[in-house]
Design a protein around this motif. Sequence first.
Motif, mmCIF file in Angstrom:
data_model
loop_
_atom_site.group_PDB
_atom_site.id
_atom_site.type_symbol
_atom_site.label_atom_id
_atom_site.label_comp_id
_atom_site.label_asym_id
_atom_site.label_seq_id
_atom_site.Cartn_x
_atom_site.Cartn_y
_atom_site.Cartn_z
ATOM 1 N N SER A 177 0.876 -0.998 -0.144
ATOM 2 C CA SER A 177 0.028 -0.085 -0.067
ATOM 3 C C SER A 177 0.801 1.127 -0.065
ATOM 4 O O SER A 177 2.029 1.107 0.273
ATOM 5 N N PRO A 178 0.455 2.418 -0.139
ATOM 6 C CA PRO A 178 1.133 3.691 0.021
ATOM 7 C C PRO A 178 1.363 3.604 1.462
ATOM 8 O O PRO A 178 0.806 3.411 2.336
ATOM 9 N N ILE A 179 2.480 4.476 1.675
ATOM 10 C CA ILE A 179 2.772 4.881 2.893
ATOM 11 C C ILE A 179 1.809 6.063 3.487
ATOM 12 O O ILE A 179 1.929 7.208 2.652
ATOM 13 N N THR A 180 1.258 6.055 4.469
ATOM 14 C CA THR A 180 0.316 7.119 4.978
ATOM 15 C C THR A 180 0.907 7.544 6.184
ATOM 16 O O THR A 180 1.599 6.893 7.000
ATOM 17 N N VAL A 181 1.095 8.951 6.157
ATOM 18 C CA VAL A 181 1.666 9.774 7.339
ATOM 19 C C VAL A 181 0.922 10.746 7.708
ATOM 20 O O VAL A 181 0.227 11.504 7.202
ATOM 21 N N THR A 182 0.810 10.880 9.044
ATOM 22 C CA THR A 182 0.057 11.795 9.990
ATOM 23 C C THR A 182 1.282 12.432 10.908
ATOM 24 O O THR A 182 1.272 11.655 11.827
ATOM 25 N N GLY A 183 1.535 13.316 10.974
ATOM 26 C CA GLY A 183 2.641 13.954 12.072
ATOM 27 C C GLY A 183 3.894 13.018 12.063
ATOM 28 O O GLY A 183 4.467 12.635 11.164
ATOM 29 N N LYS A 184 4.018 12.466 13.127
ATOM 30 C CA LYS A 184 5.202 11.604 13.526
ATOM 31 C C LYS A 184 4.718 10.257 13.445
ATOM 32 O O LYS A 184 5.429 9.324 13.720
ATOM 33 N N TYR A 185 3.451 10.015 13.150
ATOM 34 C CA TYR A 185 2.823 8.282 12.632
ATOM 35 C C TYR A 185 2.778 8.068 11.484
ATOM 36 O O TYR A 185 2.585 8.963 10.347
ATOM 37 N N ALA A 186 2.948 6.840 11.033
ATOM 38 C CA ALA A 186 2.883 6.342 9.413
ATOM 39 C C ALA A 186 2.438 4.881 9.701
ATOM 40 O O ALA A 186 2.486 4.355 10.614
ATOM 41 N N ALA A 187 1.778 4.469 8.768
ATOM 42 C CA ALA A 187 1.224 3.253 8.460
ATOM 43 C C ALA A 187 1.474 2.776 6.981
ATOM 44 O O ALA A 187 1.420 3.427 6.159
ATOM 45 N N MET A 188 1.650 1.654 6.794
ATOM 46 C CA MET A 188 1.709 0.896 5.664
ATOM 47 C C MET A 188 1.291 -0.729 5.516
ATOM 48 O O MET A 188 1.312 -1.119 6.712
ATOM 49 N N GLN A 189 1.033 -1.111 4.658
ATOM 50 C CA GLN A 189 0.637 -2.754 4.383
ATOM 51 C C GLN A 189 1.761 -3.261 3.571
ATOM 52 O O GLN A 189 2.296 -2.664 2.467
ATOM 53 N N LEU A 190 2.321 -4.338 3.909
ATOM 54 C CA LEU A 190 3.228 -5.361 3.400
ATOM 55 C C LEU A 190 2.677 -6.586 2.741
ATOM 56 O O LEU A 190 1.635 -7.047 3.205
ATOM 57 N N CYS A 191 3.079 -6.958 1.728
ATOM 58 C CA CYS A 191 2.691 -8.430 1.197
ATOM 59 C C CYS A 191 3.759 -9.222 1.635
ATOM 60 O O CYS A 191 5.019 -8.812 1.406
ATOM 61 N N VAL A 192 3.392 -10.210 2.558
ATOM 62 C CA VAL A 192 4.364 -11.429 2.964
ATOM 63 C C VAL A 192 4.159 -12.651 2.294
ATOM 64 O O VAL A 192 3.161 -13.158 1.981
ATOM 65 N N GLU A 193 5.359 -13.052 1.583
ATOM 66 C CA GLU A 193 5.503 -14.242 0.859
ATOM 67 C C GLU A 193 6.321 -15.252 1.770
ATOM 68 O O GLU A 193 7.560 -14.937 2.039
ATOM 69 N N ARG A 194 5.694 -16.257 2.099
ATOM 70 C CA ARG A 194 6.574 -17.446 2.967
ATOM 71 C C ARG A 194 6.430 -18.691 2.354
ATOM 72 O O ARG A 194 5.070 -19.035 1.573
ATOM 73 N N ALA A 195 7.438 -19.408 2.275
ATOM 74 C CA ALA A 195 7.389 -20.846 1.436
ATOM 75 C C ALA A 195 6.372 -21.765 2.120
ATOM 76 O O ALA A 195 6.335 -21.494 3.285
ATOM 77 N N GLY A 196 5.421 -22.116 1.226
ATOM 78 C CA GLY A 196 4.400 -23.192 1.688
ATOM 79 C C GLY A 196 3.337 -22.356 2.184
ATOM 80 O O GLY A 196 2.125 -23.170 2.988
ATOM 81 N N MET A 197 3.105 -21.126 2.073
ATOM 82 C CA MET A 197 1.986 -20.332 2.520
ATOM 83 C C MET A 197 1.450 -19.419 1.435
ATOM 84 O O MET A 197 2.199 -18.988 0.739
ATOM 85 N N PRO A 198 0.105 -19.199 1.391
ATOM 86 C CA PRO A 198 -0.182 -18.037 0.358
ATOM 87 C C PRO A 198 0.128 -16.537 0.820
ATOM 88 O O PRO A 198 0.518 -16.580 2.076
ATOM 89 N N ALA A 199 0.544 -15.910 -0.139
ATOM 90 C CA ALA A 199 0.903 -14.618 0.334
ATOM 91 C C ALA A 199 -0.302 -13.889 1.068
ATOM 92 O O ALA A 199 -1.495 -14.084 0.865
ATOM 93 N N PHE A 200 0.169 -13.206 2.188
ATOM 94 C CA PHE A 200 -0.871 -12.476 3.188
ATOM 95 C C PHE A 200 -0.511 -10.764 3.147
ATOM 96 O O PHE A 200 0.885 -10.587 3.137
ATOM 97 N N ALA A 201 -0.845 -10.216 3.804
ATOM 98 C CA ALA A 201 -0.900 -8.820 4.397
ATOM 99 C C ALA A 201 -0.628 -8.849 5.700
ATOM 100 O O ALA A 201 -1.294 -9.441 6.642
ATOM 101 N N ALA A 202 0.264 -7.709 5.955
ATOM 102 C CA ALA A 202 0.676 -7.327 7.374
ATOM 103 C C ALA A 202 0.624 -5.949 7.347
ATOM 104 O O ALA A 202 1.024 -5.121 6.378
ATOM 105 N N THR A 203 -0.053 -5.349 8.426
ATOM 106 C CA THR A 203 -0.028 -3.879 8.445
ATOM 107 C C THR A 203 0.797 -3.383 9.736
ATOM 108 O O THR A 203 0.818 -4.125 10.733
#
Length: 126
Positions: free
Chosen positions: A69-95
Amino acid sequence: MPSRDEICSAIESYVTHLGNHDVDELVALFAEDAVQHEPLGVTSYRGLDEIRQFDTENAQVDFTVSLLSPITVTGKYAAMQLCVERAGMPAFAATDLFEFDDACKIVSLSAVIDPRALVDPVQGPA
């Protein structure tokens, strides 16, 4: 307070070093008294020694990450989502939610990890 560009650059470095399993560079992004909640609500790591120990163990796991996802920033805070790919598992999101200090060091990182939040690494969330 760091600028939006500085925060985005720090997060981009975080994603790069996490994906490369580069523990030294990853830990260098954190403030001395930082706290990392990973996964949020389960385990917290306090200070650079505990964060380094977690990242060292995590680096032994075969996974890759990419910005989902895009990186979202408010003041000193920020959030983003990652796509995590791991052997033997479907790709998933982490925030990840970050808080930065005036030197643009991570003082708090909260990772919401949900292996059931499946994503297509190319097209995004399912």
